[in-house]
Design a protein around this motif. Structure first.
Motif, PDB file in Angstrom:
ATOM      1  N   VAL A 198       0.839  -1.201   0.000  1.00 35.12           N
ATOM      2  CA  VAL A 198       0.000   0.000   0.000  1.00 35.12           C
ATOM      3  C   VAL A 198       0.878   1.258   0.000  1.00 35.12           C
ATOM      4  CG1 VAL A 198      -1.682   1.335   1.352  1.00 35.12           C
ATOM      5  CG2 VAL A 198      -1.995  -1.136   1.035  1.00 35.12           C
ATOM      6  N   ARG A 199       1.922   1.256   0.824  1.00 34.04           N
ATOM      7  CA  ARG A 199       2.838   2.408   0.859  1.00 34.04           C
ATOM      8  C   ARG A 199       3.525   2.609  -0.494  1.00 34.04           C
ATOM      9  NH1 ARG A 199       4.735  -0.144   5.836  1.00 34.04           N
ATOM     10  NH2 ARG A 199       3.611   0.779   7.557  1.00 34.04           N
TER      11      ARG A 199
ATOM     12  N   ARG B 225       1.060   4.062  -2.955  1.00 33.60           N
ATOM     13  CA  ARG B 225       0.847   5.491  -2.676  1.00 33.60           C
ATOM     14  C   ARG B 225       2.024   6.329  -3.178  1.00 33.60           C
ATOM     15  NH1 ARG B 225      -1.239   4.667   2.905  1.00 33.60           N
ATOM     16  NH2 ARG B 225      -3.462   4.840   2.703  1.00 33.60           N
ATOM     17  N   GLU B 226       3.225   5.834  -2.936  1.00 34.12           N
ATOM     18  CA  GLU B 226       4.414   6.564  -3.361  1.00 34.12           C
ATOM     19  C   GLU B 226       4.471   6.664  -4.889  1.00 34.12           C
ATOM     20  OE1 GLU B 226       9.204   6.231  -2.853  1.00 34.12           O
ATOM     21  OE2 GLU B 226       7.927   6.006  -1.079  1.00 34.12           O
TER      22      GLU B 226
ATOM     23  N   TYR C 108       1.937   6.417  -7.130  1.00 35.77           N
ATOM     24  CA  TYR C 108       0.830   7.083  -7.801  1.00 35.77           C
ATOM     25  C   TYR C 108       0.387   8.395  -7.160  1.00 35.77           C
ATOM     26  CZ  TYR C 108       0.476   2.781 -10.428  1.00 35.77           C
ATOM     27  OH  TYR C 108       0.757   1.707 -11.234  1.00 35.77           O
ATOM     28  N   GLY C 109       0.776   8.631  -5.921  1.00 36.36           N
ATOM     29  CA  GLY C 109       0.354   9.873  -5.257  1.00 36.36           C
ATOM     30  C   GLY C 109      -1.151  10.018  -5.261  1.00 36.36           C
ATOM     31  N   ASP C 110      -1.619  11.220  -5.594  1.00 32.69           N
ATOM     32  CA  ASP C 110      -3.061  11.481  -5.548  1.00 32.69           C
ATOM     33  C   ASP C 110      -3.802  10.948  -6.773  1.00 32.69           C
ATOM     34  OD1 ASP C 110      -2.225  13.335  -7.409  1.00 32.69           O
ATOM     35  OD2 ASP C 110      -2.920  15.075  -6.276  1.00 32.69           O
TER      36      ASP C 110
ATOM     37  N   GLU D  58      -6.581   6.610  -5.240  1.00 36.39           N
ATOM     38  CA  GLU D  58      -7.272   6.763  -3.958  1.00 36.39           C
ATOM     39  C   GLU D  58      -7.362   5.387  -3.301  1.00 36.39           C
ATOM     40  OE1 GLU D  58     -11.628   7.870  -2.051  1.00 36.39           O
ATOM     41  OE2 GLU D  58     -11.297   8.243  -4.173  1.00 36.39           O
ATOM     42  N   VAL D  59      -6.646   5.225  -2.198  1.00 38.79           N
ATOM     43  CA  VAL D  59      -6.659   3.970  -1.459  1.00 38.79           C
ATOM     44  C   VAL D  59      -7.713   4.092  -0.361  1.00 38.79           C
ATOM     45  CG1 VAL D  59      -5.316   2.339  -0.080  1.00 38.79           C
ATOM     46  CG2 VAL D  59      -4.208   3.617  -1.935  1.00 38.79           C
TER      47      VAL D  59
ATOM     48  N   TRP E 142      -5.299   6.765   8.319  1.00 44.56           N
ATOM     49  CA  TRP E 142      -4.253   5.834   7.898  1.00 44.56           C
ATOM     50  C   TRP E 142      -3.117   5.730   8.904  1.00 44.56           C
ATOM     51  CZ3 TRP E 142      -4.564   1.841   4.932  1.00 44.56           C
ATOM     52  CH2 TRP E 142      -5.570   1.786   3.957  1.00 44.56           C
TER      53      TRP E 142
END
Length: 172
Positions: A30-31, A34-35, A37-39, A42-43, A73
């Protein structure tokens, strides 16, 4: 679209429960997502408390309180880091973790007593059952269910493949 940010982010639902060691392991993926794809990604945490984990339903409610207080989170990650402690010591770990993160621990205690977040947790669990979630973690992206309950091998690569395809469509 010329902007590097899509009109709407790609949504990744993560069906999780906070007393699950496999969900703790899945946080690395998950981290990384996020890193990468950034915004643009949406996770969303979706609750799927398992009966075999005695405190998972309360933990899901506590996570909802953390989201309400603005640190969802970070709270989820902190509780998952304490899977064994939650199993051994019970729900006091949930309130203590809130306190450690500077959240209103008294409000957590009250929320666990008054059940204000039960409907959210119940709705997530019902939806999970309807789409055939059987274990955690399970991911859903673009309508595809990816079950990590038995093995998480290759799941991040598959999520990236789907996200890349969806995001490429936004550039057209």
């Amino acid at each position: 679209m010329n902007d590097s940010t899509p009109a709407r982010p790609v949504v990744l639902d993560v069906w999780c429960e906070l007393q699950c060691p496999d969900c703790r392991t899945a946080l690395d993926d998950v981290r990384a997502l996020r890193e990468r794809y950034g915004d643009r990604l949406e996770v969303r945490l979706r609750h799927f408390p398992l009966e075999k984990h005695k405190h998972s339903f309360a933990a899901a409610q506590a996570a909802e309180e953390a989201f309400e207080q603005g640190k969802g989170w970070p709270y989820v990650e902190a509780v998952l880091a304490k899977v064994e402690e939650l199993s051994d010591k019970g729900e006091s770990v949930l309130v203590d973790t809130a306190r450690e993160l500077g959240l209103d621990a008294e409000e957590f205690d009250t929320a666990l007593i008054d059940g204000r977040h039960i409907l959210i947790v119940d709705a997530d669990q019902a939806e999970g059952k309807a789409i055939k979630v059987t274990g955690t973690p399970t991911y859903v992206i673009d309508g595809e269910r990816l079950d990590g309950g038995k093995s998480q091998d290759g799941l991040r690569a598959r999520i990236e493949e789907i996200a890349d395809r969806l995001l490429a469509g936004d550039d057209a």
